[in-house]
Design a protein around this motif. Structure first.
Motif, PDB file in Angstrom:
ATOM      1  N   GLN A 368     -10.760 -26.786 -15.690  1.00 53.43           N
ATOM      2  CA  GLN A 368      -9.787 -26.082 -16.539  1.00 53.43           C
ATOM      3  C   GLN A 368      -8.386 -26.677 -16.345  1.00 53.43           C
ATOM      4  OE1 GLN A 368     -12.344 -24.674 -14.981  1.00 53.43           O
ATOM      5  NE2 GLN A 368     -12.803 -22.583 -15.720  1.00 53.43           N
ATOM      6  N   TYR A 369      -8.069 -26.989 -15.061  1.00 53.18           N
ATOM      7  CA  TYR A 369      -6.741 -27.539 -14.764  1.00 53.18           C
ATOM      8  C   TYR A 369      -6.574 -28.905 -15.437  1.00 53.18           C
ATOM      9  CZ  TYR A 369      -2.832 -29.494 -12.128  1.00 53.18           C
ATOM     10  OH  TYR A 369      -1.641 -30.074 -11.782  1.00 53.18           O
ATOM     11  N   SER A 370      -7.598 -29.702 -15.356  1.00 57.29           N
ATOM     12  CA  SER A 370      -7.543 -31.029 -15.990  1.00 57.29           C
ATOM     13  C   SER A 370      -7.343 -30.902 -17.497  1.00 57.29           C
ATOM     14  CB  SER A 370      -8.833 -31.800 -15.710  1.00 57.29           C
ATOM     15  OG  SER A 370      -8.956 -32.044 -14.335  1.00 57.29           O
ATOM     16  N   PHE A 371      -8.069 -29.972 -18.080  1.00 52.49           N
ATOM     17  CA  PHE A 371      -7.941 -29.739 -19.531  1.00 52.49           C
ATOM     18  C   PHE A 371      -6.503 -29.373 -19.888  1.00 52.49           C
ATOM     19  CE2 PHE A 371      -7.839 -26.744 -23.087  1.00 52.49           C
ATOM     20  CZ  PHE A 371      -8.491 -27.466 -24.075  1.00 52.49           C
ATOM     21  N   LEU A 372      -5.908 -28.474 -19.121  1.00 54.13           N
ATOM     22  CA  LEU A 372      -4.536 -28.049 -19.417  1.00 54.13           C
ATOM     23  C   LEU A 372      -3.556 -29.200 -19.236  1.00 54.13           C
ATOM     24  CD1 LEU A 372      -4.494 -24.494 -17.780  1.00 54.13           C
ATOM     25  CD2 LEU A 372      -4.679 -25.063 -20.204  1.00 54.13           C
ATOM     26  N   CYS A 373      -3.784 -30.028 -18.206  1.00 51.45           N
ATOM     27  CA  CYS A 373      -2.883 -31.157 -17.962  1.00 51.45           C
ATOM     28  C   CYS A 373      -2.935 -32.181 -19.094  1.00 51.45           C
ATOM     29  CB  CYS A 373      -3.238 -31.825 -16.632  1.00 51.45           C
ATOM     30  SG  CYS A 373      -2.743 -30.832 -15.195  1.00 51.45           S
ATOM     31  N   GLU A 374      -4.094 -32.287 -19.735  1.00 51.71           N
ATOM     32  CA  GLU A 374      -4.235 -33.276 -20.806  1.00 51.71           C
ATOM     33  C   GLU A 374      -3.800 -32.749 -22.170  1.00 51.71           C
ATOM     34  OE1 GLU A 374      -7.596 -35.819 -21.050  1.00 51.71           O
ATOM     35  OE2 GLU A 374      -8.188 -35.438 -18.965  1.00 51.71           O
ATOM     36  N   THR A 375      -3.663 -31.450 -22.288  1.00 50.41           N
ATOM     37  CA  THR A 375      -3.327 -30.874 -23.602  1.00 50.41           C
ATOM     38  C   THR A 375      -1.933 -30.258 -23.640  1.00 50.41           C
ATOM     39  OG1 THR A 375      -4.393 -28.797 -22.930  1.00 50.41           O
ATOM     40  CG2 THR A 375      -5.729 -30.362 -24.212  1.00 50.41           C
ATOM     41  N   SER A 376      -1.327 -30.102 -22.470  1.00 49.85           N
ATOM     42  CA  SER A 376      -0.044 -29.404 -22.409  1.00 49.85           C
ATOM     43  C   SER A 376       1.130 -30.374 -22.376  1.00 49.85           C
ATOM     44  CB  SER A 376       0.014 -28.506 -21.173  1.00 49.85           C
ATOM     45  OG  SER A 376      -1.053 -27.600 -21.162  1.00 49.85           O
ATOM     46  N   ALA A 377       2.262 -29.883 -22.830  1.00 49.70           N
ATOM     47  CA  ALA A 377       3.509 -30.643 -22.689  1.00 49.70           C
ATOM     48  C   ALA A 377       4.011 -30.500 -21.265  1.00 49.70           C
ATOM     49  CB  ALA A 377       4.546 -30.118 -23.669  1.00 49.70           C
ATOM     50  N   ALA A 378       3.769 -29.385 -20.646  1.00 50.48           N
ATOM     51  CA  ALA A 378       4.199 -29.149 -19.264  1.00 50.48           C
ATOM     52  C   ALA A 378       3.252 -28.166 -18.611  1.00 50.48           C
ATOM     53  CB  ALA A 378       5.621 -28.607 -19.230  1.00 50.48           C
ATOM     54  N   VAL A 379       3.070 -28.367 -17.274  1.00 54.41           N
ATOM     55  CA  VAL A 379       2.270 -27.422 -16.498  1.00 54.41           C
ATOM     56  C   VAL A 379       3.145 -26.902 -15.369  1.00 54.41           C
ATOM     57  CG1 VAL A 379       0.251 -27.095 -15.059  1.00 54.41           C
ATOM     58  CG2 VAL A 379       0.104 -28.596 -17.049  1.00 54.41           C
ATOM     59  N   PHE A 380       3.287 -25.601 -15.303  1.00 50.02           N
ATOM     60  CA  PHE A 380       4.065 -24.959 -14.245  1.00 50.02           C
ATOM     61  C   PHE A 380       3.082 -24.449 -13.199  1.00 50.02           C
ATOM     62  CE2 PHE A 380       6.956 -25.204 -17.685  1.00 50.02           C
ATOM     63  CZ  PHE A 380       8.245 -25.133 -17.173  1.00 50.02           C
ATOM     64  N   VAL A 381       3.224 -25.036 -11.964  1.00 42.51           N
ATOM     65  CA  VAL A 381       2.300 -24.693 -10.885  1.00 42.51           C
ATOM     66  C   VAL A 381       2.992 -23.707  -9.949  1.00 42.51           C
ATOM     67  CG1 VAL A 381       0.865 -25.553  -9.035  1.00 42.51           C
ATOM     68  CG2 VAL A 381       1.237 -26.977 -11.068  1.00 42.51           C
ATOM     69  N   PHE A 382       2.472 -22.501  -9.873  1.00 42.11           N
ATOM     70  CA  PHE A 382       3.006 -21.478  -8.958  1.00 42.11           C
ATOM     71  C   PHE A 382       2.319 -21.632  -7.609  1.00 42.11           C
ATOM     72  CE2 PHE A 382       4.593 -20.007 -12.856  1.00 42.11           C
ATOM     73  CZ  PHE A 382       5.468 -18.937 -12.668  1.00 42.11           C
ATOM     74  N   PHE A 383       3.119 -21.508  -6.513  1.00 43.40           N
ATOM     75  CA  PHE A 383       2.521 -21.674  -5.193  1.00 43.40           C
ATOM     76  C   PHE A 383       3.325 -20.884  -4.164  1.00 43.40           C
ATOM     77  CE2 PHE A 383       5.948 -24.646  -5.440  1.00 43.40           C
ATOM     78  CZ  PHE A 383       6.497 -24.693  -4.157  1.00 43.40           C
ATOM     79  N   ASP A 384       2.710 -20.654  -3.035  1.00 40.63           N
ATOM     80  CA  ASP A 384       3.419 -20.142  -1.855  1.00 40.63           C
ATOM     81  C   ASP A 384       3.400 -21.198  -0.755  1.00 40.63           C
ATOM     82  OD1 ASP A 384       4.250 -17.773  -2.800  1.00 40.63           O
ATOM     83  OD2 ASP A 384       2.898 -16.499  -1.631  1.00 40.63           O
TER      84      ASP A 384
END
Length: 1665
Positions: A368-384
């Protein structure tokens, strides 16, 4: 034990955290798992809490110890509450431990779906028809009680676009379906106040995921659409937690269409509108790596909301049940869109953007992450916490910019690691967003907005969701629309739509039948009904020409070969169920896409031009372009309908026709699948009646016997949210668009669930959506207002409930729609349709709206009243003064106030929850109203009949007078049949009672009299009282029967509600008529009896004297003691007889002068008519009247000349019509006089009173002829002269028969025989018994049978269908005429209708009783009844031990007092010199009575039916004639007889009218017979003149001004008059010769009518199936 596979690790895992061992065993722990301490003591591992999914994540192939927990823990495998396997002290080799462990487990998906009650639906997917069906939950508004309620609760709310749908917490413990036990506590326990466990709740995301997994593509599409309207995020990638596989939900999102205004269009106020999957937008994705203390979804909601309008687009942990552990939805990727409105102050982003949100850790969902990275203009990764291993974030195939979003307040965040990751990923400071302590949520979100906005404005990475399918395929992600059925359907749809370049040209080439040809056909159809352009032409010739033109147009349609597009279309919808559903959806979407661009511009122009009423021509042009440029699936179905209808004009054997016969069934199947059927073609303003009827007929066959339907319709001004209201209310998908594109009405079928069928008493609810009604100021099309009226009348007529959608703020539009609607309701009231309506006021949100709008409601009611009065005046029904006269309406309960649709400013506003809730309340109310309908639901075929008759009626300019409906006719026929049965039961009972009463009067004062009353006047009063009581009981019974009849729900009795008063008045009228008749008969019988008292006394004295003389002679002869011969005895007897007679004072009875009595009454009758009447009466002697045939002559030279001319031309002028009336009255009076004479009673004054009353009634019923007083006096003198002469003769004959001397002389030989018997002392028992039987009993029995047989024969004839009602009788007469088909019969029927009817009735009676068996049964029944009564009387008399024979016989006669009239003369003669032994007499009398029965049977068998009918007291033929001839009125134009039922009907009508030439009418100049039929003339602009108009020309359309009592509706169909057309065409020359006229100019189409077609038209006209 069985081994575990890797897949088995994805099961329900319970992580149980272990506390320090307690000092004593825990009572709460039920598990059998102990731990030994150093002293080998058993310690229980106390369970602190159980959670699903360690760290709220799916467990992949390895387990990691959750942060913050102890390292020593137990993993428990459970199945259905039982522990099947436990592992403790899990070390690093968890993977191997899981694989080597053994447990028999369910998958997580199976377990979860079972909890929700959706297990079966995982394989058998939910369908739209099952979701949209109406069930009991609608009216029983209960919250969810357990997990298995939640899916339906969610779907119910979602289908009604309710933004609270995701609130899925159930309210109480489910006792039936959930394995949750409740414990009772005996002491206060506060532990649960501190326990925040929510393991029993369902996370909304899990529920949504489960429903998408368990639904078919169409439900998924509908859910996505409704979720999008609620501004919920919708699934982009749908996971399956049992496998690593996920699905791109492309098909599910295909139906979402969005409108928005980017900054570039803000100045022009333009907007963009497109399917969201085809929109090229940048996508910004939000994901989580590892644990994150920030709520990503909540931040996203704030990000997408402006300060004035916050909305929870994504489910987050602080929402209801949002913090419940997710069981199957990890890996779900949701998507939503931010769409600007063009206002800088309100827009968050100036350009549209898609926002995706991945649920779960990207480490677990790399695909799913790969799909979003290839279709999105930007990916915002939330982390702690970031690990130094960042391979997941660094991927050379990823095209999206990476932004890291961390929580600076988290203890786990490491700045060094962050720098390292940023460096390796080549991220600058802008790509890292950290929420610090000094930055609150608002600042943090603002920073995030700026970053996203910057990306949106500068990115070139834009992609359509449709394009993402290729990337999904590369990554191994499934695509939901890649199924074989979907792709085949897509290809079929594309093959059709790809060829469309220019819509207008395409329609002309590929859909030619519905274009100009169909519009021309429509115009011809309407012209056939309206005859606006007939001018001076012959109407029937003109109609024939129109029919020929229609046939040519049909031929033209048939000349076209079926186009490639239609061939492909029909083949595609003939494919298997799911594939054709996909095909139609693809077609609709493709066509919408094609039309959108063209139509959007035209709509904008239309709106602008409408604001300026001067642009009428331009608006007309735009409206035409709108109609022509729209292209939807309805146009293909419309073409299919035209292909089918055109084929019906071909011969039945034609191959093309046979090949198309399956089309209606195909369309009916689609209706069952939930597709709408176009009812009214808005472009042509017409219904393809045969097509729609046959589709509905096939639908009826598919669902029979479950075919009952109720109908709900919405009417309102255009663009006021009618379709949206229906869509929200029922979850359906009627087209919603701005502007007027598709015109007409569509109907859609919703199934009723079994649990609510008893409430609604139907199987389906039909929803009808109509185009918006335009106010006249805005209606620029020539026929727009007419079209709106037609449409409103049709849909209101079809509806059980009509929702009137009005806007209080627009008073002009409101008034216009109310005017249209009130007209429709008024028309329906007139045709017997009961209505329920609800007024809906939209955009009223104040909670006090109902109270505040009290004044508005009063104003509305006032306006409705005004509209009703205006409409009533226009419709010529001015009795209606208020709206409540037309229908039931309560201003307090009939109005609904609904808030605005959007909660905020579109396009980002969700649907207002208040709107959904208000619509839901309205829906509940509508369902309850439907359940409370007094009438039963129509079945599909009855609905079809309503539709056809309504549409045929609205084609006329004047709806009310043109409406005809077979359901109404059928209901009226049933009512008439029932009422006739009740009426006959009443009359028969009264006939029986009167016969008994007359018998009692006849027996009064004789030995047979039971009555102890000394005065006959007292007996008469007693009988009249008894009669009044019986009549009152019967009147009450008739009225009760009528009331009970209208209470029933079957048989469409509500349709004839308007006739209830008529039939009620008829019941009262029948009672009055019967009362007058009964009282007259009783009075006449009593007074005749009283008048005979003196005569009877004389006769009695004479008999006594003669008996004395005979006894003296016997004594004298015996004293001679010489045997006397018979001759000697005769000589002595004759001598004694002559001497005795000489001594008696025998004088002839003096006759009354009947002429004097009649003259006196006639003068009394005419006294109130004025001095002229008395003067005319005095001029002529009554004795000189009635000797010659009555002949009416016109007064004055002018009238006489006119009459001669009319006679020469064989025209029915006033003089001839008056003469015809006179002849009719004469016949009726002659019949009455003849009946009285046949009874051979004495004359009584009531006879002449009844005769004159009959004349008065007939003259009153024909007042429209305008007869003068001279005619009345002349006619009465003539009839009374004839009657007086006959009554005088009857009186004298009666006196002759009852003359004392004559009676004494008649008994001379009897006296002689008795004298000899007594002298010789012979045994008289047998002889006297036979004498008593033959002279006294037999005549009485014969008379009784003659009194009783008449009603029996009538009752028997009324069981025959043709005698059940006037309509049936008319039908049978005309059918018989057609079967015999002779000119003489037709002429007799037309020229001498009453004589013909009488002859037919008599012939039918003779025919029915010709074999004698039925008559013999009646006769035997009455003979046996009499024998039984006589035998009973003999036996009772025996028991009394009478002293002598005289008393014995008197006892017998007294017993038979009210049944048999025993002749007093015969009885006295019998008793004279009777020396018989009583016991022996009784024996022989019993024998004689039995012999009498056999003798009578033999005599009756020998007698023929004609002779029997003459002897009957009640003449069946006359009674049936009176019953079936009805009021006797005939159509003022063609002389067709009135068929209205009920004696008190106020309106005359006939089912079938005929050419006026058959009634002797001809054209003035040519002398040709007229072919015009009045049912056609009344809708034309032609004129007529007659004596009623004083020979002034008068429009046929306004015939009611001249003949207000007549209703002449146009023919039900254009073929309805074919019967008489056939007759006139066939016998044209014969009628012309008979009438002394020239043959008519017969229209060509008439000559083509066959006998079969004539018979068919006859059945259709009389609604005989």
């Amino acid at each position: 034990m069985e081994g575990f596979s890797e897949e088995d690790s994805f099961v329900d895992l319970y992580c149980e955290e272990v506390e320090d061992p307690p000092s004593t065993q825990c009572s709460d722990c039920k598990a059998d798992c102990h731990h030994l301490d150093a002293n080998n003591a058993a310690l229980c591992l106390h369970v602190k809490k159980t959670v699903f999914n360690i760290s709220s994540e799916s467990v992949p192939t390895h387990l990691q110890t959750p942060a913050g927990e102890v390292g020593n823990y137990i993993v428990t495998y459970c199945r259905e509450g039982e522990i099947v396997h436990q592992t403790r002290d899990l070390g690093p080799d968890v993977q191997n431990d899981l694989q080597n462990s053994s447990a028999n487990t369910k998958t997580r998906m199976q377990s979860f779906l079972e909890d929700l009650g959706l297990k079966q639906n995982y394989t058998e997917k939910l369908s739209l028809s099952s979701i949209l069906q109406i069930d009991e939950k609608i009216i029983i508004d209960e919250p969810a009680r357990c997990n298995s309620d939640l899916p339906w609760y969610f779907l119910k709310k979602l289908m009604m676009v309710n933004v609270t749908a995701r609130n899925v917490k159930w309210t109480s413990v489910c006792e039936s379906n959930c394995d949750v036990t409740s414990e009772s506590y005996t002491e206060l326990d506060l532990d649960d106040l501190f326990d925040s466990s929510n393991s029993g709740d369902i996370n909304p995301l899990d529920l949504i995921t489960a429903l998408f997994l368990c639904s078919d593509g169409f439900v998924q599409q509908e859910m996505s659409l409704k979720m999008s309207m609620c501004q919920f995020s919708v699934p982009l990638l749908l996971p399956n937690c049992d496998t690593p596989q996920c699905t791109l939900m492309l098909w599910a999102m295909r139906d979402i269409v969005k409108k928005y205004r980017p900054q570039s269009l803000s100045e022009s106020k333009g907007f963009m509108e497109d399917r969201i999957v085809l929109s090229e937008l940048p996508m910004i994705s939000f994901v989580r790596l590892g644990e994150c203390s920030l709520s990503k979804s909540e931040i996203l909601n704030k990000l997408l909301s402006n300060s004035q309008q916050y909305h929870d687009t994504f489910v987050h942990r602080n929402m209801e049940c949002g913090d419940s552990p997710r069981r199957i939805s990890n890996g779900l990727t949701e998507i939503t869109w931010y769409l600007p409105c063009g206002n800088k102050n309100m827009d968050v982003f100036s350009e549209p953007v898609a926002v995706a949100n991945l649920r779960g850790d990207i480490a677990s969902f790399e695909t799913q992450y790969s799909f979003l990275c290839e279709t999105s203009a930007a990916v915002f990764v939330f982390f702690d916490k970031l690990e130094s291993e960042f391979k997941l974030l660094k991927n050379q195939h990823h095209k999206a910019q990476i932004f890291l979003v961390g929580n600076g307040e988290s203890k786990q965040i490491n700045c060094d690691v962050l720098k390292k990751v940023a460096t390796n990923l080549s991220l600058n400071k802008k790509n890292i967003i950290i929420k610090t302590k000094d930055k609150n949520n608002a600042d943090f979100v603002k920073k995030l907005k700026e970053t996203v906005s910057d990306v949106v404005e500068n990115t070139r990475m834009k992609m359509r969701i449709e394009q993402m399918a290729d990337i999904a395929h590369e990554l191994g992600i499934l695509v939901d629309e890649k199924s074989t059925e979907c792709q085949t359907a897509k290809n079929n749809a594309d093959n059709i739509t790809v060829k469309i370049q220019d819509i207008l040209k395409y329609k002309e080439a590929e859909l030619p039948l519905q274009g100009q040809i169909w519009k021309e056909l429509t115009n011809l159809e309407k012209e056939e009904f309206r005859l606006r352009k007939v001018g001076s032409q012959n109407i029937e010739t003109y109609k024939g020409d129109l029919k020929t033109q229609k046939e040519k147009l049909r031929d033209k349609q048939n000349s076209y070969d079926m186009s490639d597009a239609m061939t492909c279309f029909i083949n595609a919808i003939s494919s298997p169920g799911i594939e054709r559903c996909y095909f139609l959806k693809w077609m609709r979407m493709n066509l919408d896409n094609l039309s959108r661009e063209k139509l959007s511009g035209l709509r904008e122009q239309y709106k602008k031009k409408c604001n300026n009423s001067e642009n009428k021509e331009e608006i007309k042009d735009i409206d035409r372009q709108l109609s022509n440029s729209s292209l939807g699936t309805e146009h293909f179905f419309r073409e299919m309908g035209q292909i089918y209808e055109a084929s019906l004009s071909l011969p039945e054997t034609n191959q093309s026709r046979q090949q198309l016969q399956h089309l209606p069934k195909l369309c009916a199947g689609l209706m069952l699948d939930g597709f709408p059927l176009e009812l009214v073609d808005g472009d042509a303003s017409n219904i393809p009646l045969r097509w729609v009827s046959d589709v509905l007929s096939q639908l009826n066959e598919l669902v029979f016997p479950k075919n009952k339907i109720l109908v709900v319709t919405v009417l309102g001004v255009q663009s006021t949210g009618k379709s949206t209201l229906l869509n929200t209310m029922f979850g359906v998908q009627f087209a919603v668009s701005s502007g007027r594109c598709t015109r007409g009405a569509f109907m859609l079928l919703l199934k009723i669930n079994d649990d609510i069928k008893k409430v609604l008493n139907c199987d389906f609810v039909v929803i009808i959506d109509t185009e918006g009604l335009k106010s006249p100021e805005l209606a620029q099309l020539d026929d727009s207002h007419e079209h709106d009226n037609e449409l409103a009348t049709l849909v209101v007529g079809l509806s059980d409930i009509t929702i009137i959608n009005i806007a209080m703020e627009n008073s002009t539009e409101m008034k216009d729609i109310l005017q249209i609607v009130v007209h429709a309701f008024l028309r329906m009231k007139e045709v017997g349709k009961k209505h329920k309506c609800q007024f809906v006021h939209q955009n009223v949100s104040d909670v006090s709206a109902h109270e505040k709008n009290l004044r508005d409601r009063k104003l509305l009611l006032q306006q409705l009243n005004e509209m009703t009065q205006a409409a009533a005046k226009m419709e010529k029904k001015e009795d209606y003064k208020s709206f409540t006269d037309v229908m039931e309406y309560n201003p307090d309960t009939g109005n609904w106030y609904i808030p605005g649709l959007w909660n905020g400013n579109p396009p980002m506003a969700p649907v207002n929850a208040g709107y959904s809730e208000a619509v839901y309340e309205l829906k509940k109310n509508i369902i309850q109203l439907l359940g409370n309908c007094e009438s039963s639901a129509n079945n599909v075929m009855e609905f079809t009949e309503w539709m056809k008759s309504l549409w045929n009626a609205v084609k006329h300019e004047n709806f009310i007078f043109s409406f005809r409906n077979s359901l109404v006719a059928d209901a009226y026929m049933r009512l008439c049949t029932e009422f006739n049965k009740w009426e006959w039961e009443f009359k028969k009972d009264m006939y029986t009672w009167v016969t008994r009463a007359e018998t009692r009067i006849s027996n009064f004062g004789t030995v047979a009299a039971k009555s102890i009353k000394s005065d006959i006047g007292e007996l008469l009063t007693c009988l009249k009282t008894e009669a009044s009581t019986l009549l009152a009981e019967w009147e009450t019974k008739l009225l009760k029967n009528l009331t009970d009849y209208f209470k029933q729900t079957e048989g469409h009795v509500y349709l004839v509600e308007g006739y209830r008063e008529e039939f009620s008045n008829s019941a009262k009228s029948i009672r009055r008529e019967m009362e007058n008749s009964v009282f007259n008969q009783l009075t006449a019988a009593a007074e005749i009896k009283q008048g005979m008292r003196e005569v009877e006394q004389i006769k009695e004295n004479h008999t006594k004297e003669m008996v004395k003389a005979v006894c003296a002679l016997i004594d004298e002869c015996r004293k001679k003691k010489v045997q006397m011969t018979e001759e000697e005895l005769d000589k002595e007897f004759d001598k004694m007889w002559n001497e005795t007679v000489r001594k008696l004072s025998v004088s002839k009875l003096k006759p009354t002068d009947v002429f004097t009595c009649v003259s006196h009454y006639l003068r009394q009758n005419l006294s109130h008519k004025g001095s002229h009447a008395c003067e005319l009466l005095s001029k002529k002697s009554l004795k000189a009247c009635g000797l010659k045939p009555f002949k009416y002559t016109a007064e004055g030279f002018y009238n006489q000349a006119k009459h001669k001319i009319s006679k020469f031309f064989n025209l029915q002028d006033h003089t001839m019509m008056v003469q015809k009336l006179a002849d009719s009255i004469l016949d009726a009076c002659k019949q009455f006089v003849t009946e009285k004479m046949e009874r051979k009673t004495n004359y009584h004054d009531t006879y002449i009173q009844e005769t004159v009353l009959m004349i008065d009634e007939r003259l009153e019923n024909n007042q429209d002829l305008g007869t003068d007083i001279k005619f009345e006096v002349s006619l009465k003198l003539h009839i009374c002269g004839f009657a007086a002469r006959n009554f005088q003769q009857m009186h004298e004959d009666f006196l002759q028969v009852n003359d004392p001397y004559t009676c004494l002389s008649q008994n001379k030989e009897k006296f002689r025989a008795d004298f000899k018997d007594v002298f010789h002392e012979r045994d008289q028992c047998q002889k006297k018994a036979e004498e008593f039987t033959n002279q006294c009993l037999k005549p009485a029995v014969e008379d009784f049978i003659n009194c009783s047989l008449g009603p029996d024969i009538i009752g028997e004839m009324l069981t025959l269908q043709q005698f059940s009602t006037r309509m049936w009788f008319q039908y049978s007469l005309l059918q018989d005429l057609l079967e015999n088909d002779t000119f003489e019969n037709y002429l007799s029927y037309i020229s001498s209708y009453e004589d013909y009817v009488k002859k037919q009735i008599l012939d039918q009676i003779l025919s029915h009783f010709s074999d004698g068996s039925k008559m013999s049964d009646f006769e035997d029944q009455h003979i046996q009844s009499c024998i039984n009564s006589i035998t009973d009387a003999i036996n009772e008399a025996k028991l009394k031990n009478s002293d002598n024979l005289k008393t014995f016989v008197e006892d017998i006669c007294r017993k038979l007092d009210d049944k048999l009239v025993i002749s007093q003369d015969a009885l006295v003669a019998f008793m004279t010199l009777n020396k018989a032994d009583q016991e022996q007499f009784a024996h022989w009398l019993t024998v004689s009575v039995k012999d009498m029965g056999q003798t009578l049977r033999e005599e009756f068998k020998k007698s023929n039916i004609e002779l029997k009918l003459k002897q009957l007291r009640v003449k069946p033929q006359n009674e049936l004639f009176t019953k079936l001839i009805g009021c006797g009125k005939q159509c003022p134009f063609c002389k067709s007889p009135c068929e209205a039922g009920g004696a008190a009907h106020t309106e005359h009508w006939a089912s079938l009218h005929r050419p006026q030439g058959l009634g002797r009418y001809r054209w003035h100049k040519s002398r040709q017979l007229v072919t015009d039929i009045c049912s056609s003339s009344v809708i034309s602009d032609t004129r007529f003149r007659c004596s009623a108009t004083k020979y002034e020309w008068h429009p046929y359309k306004k015939y009611k001004e001249i003949f207000p009592d007549w209703k002449i509706p146009p023919d039900r169909s254009l073929e309805a008059s074919d019967y008489w057309k056939y007759v006139m065409a066939k016998f044209n020359k014969d009628f012309a010769e008979e009438y002394g006229a020239e043959p008519a100019d017969i229209p060509e189409v008439w000559d083509k009518i066959t006998e079969t077609q004539a018979a068919k038209s006859l059945s259709e006209s009389f609604n005989i199936k």
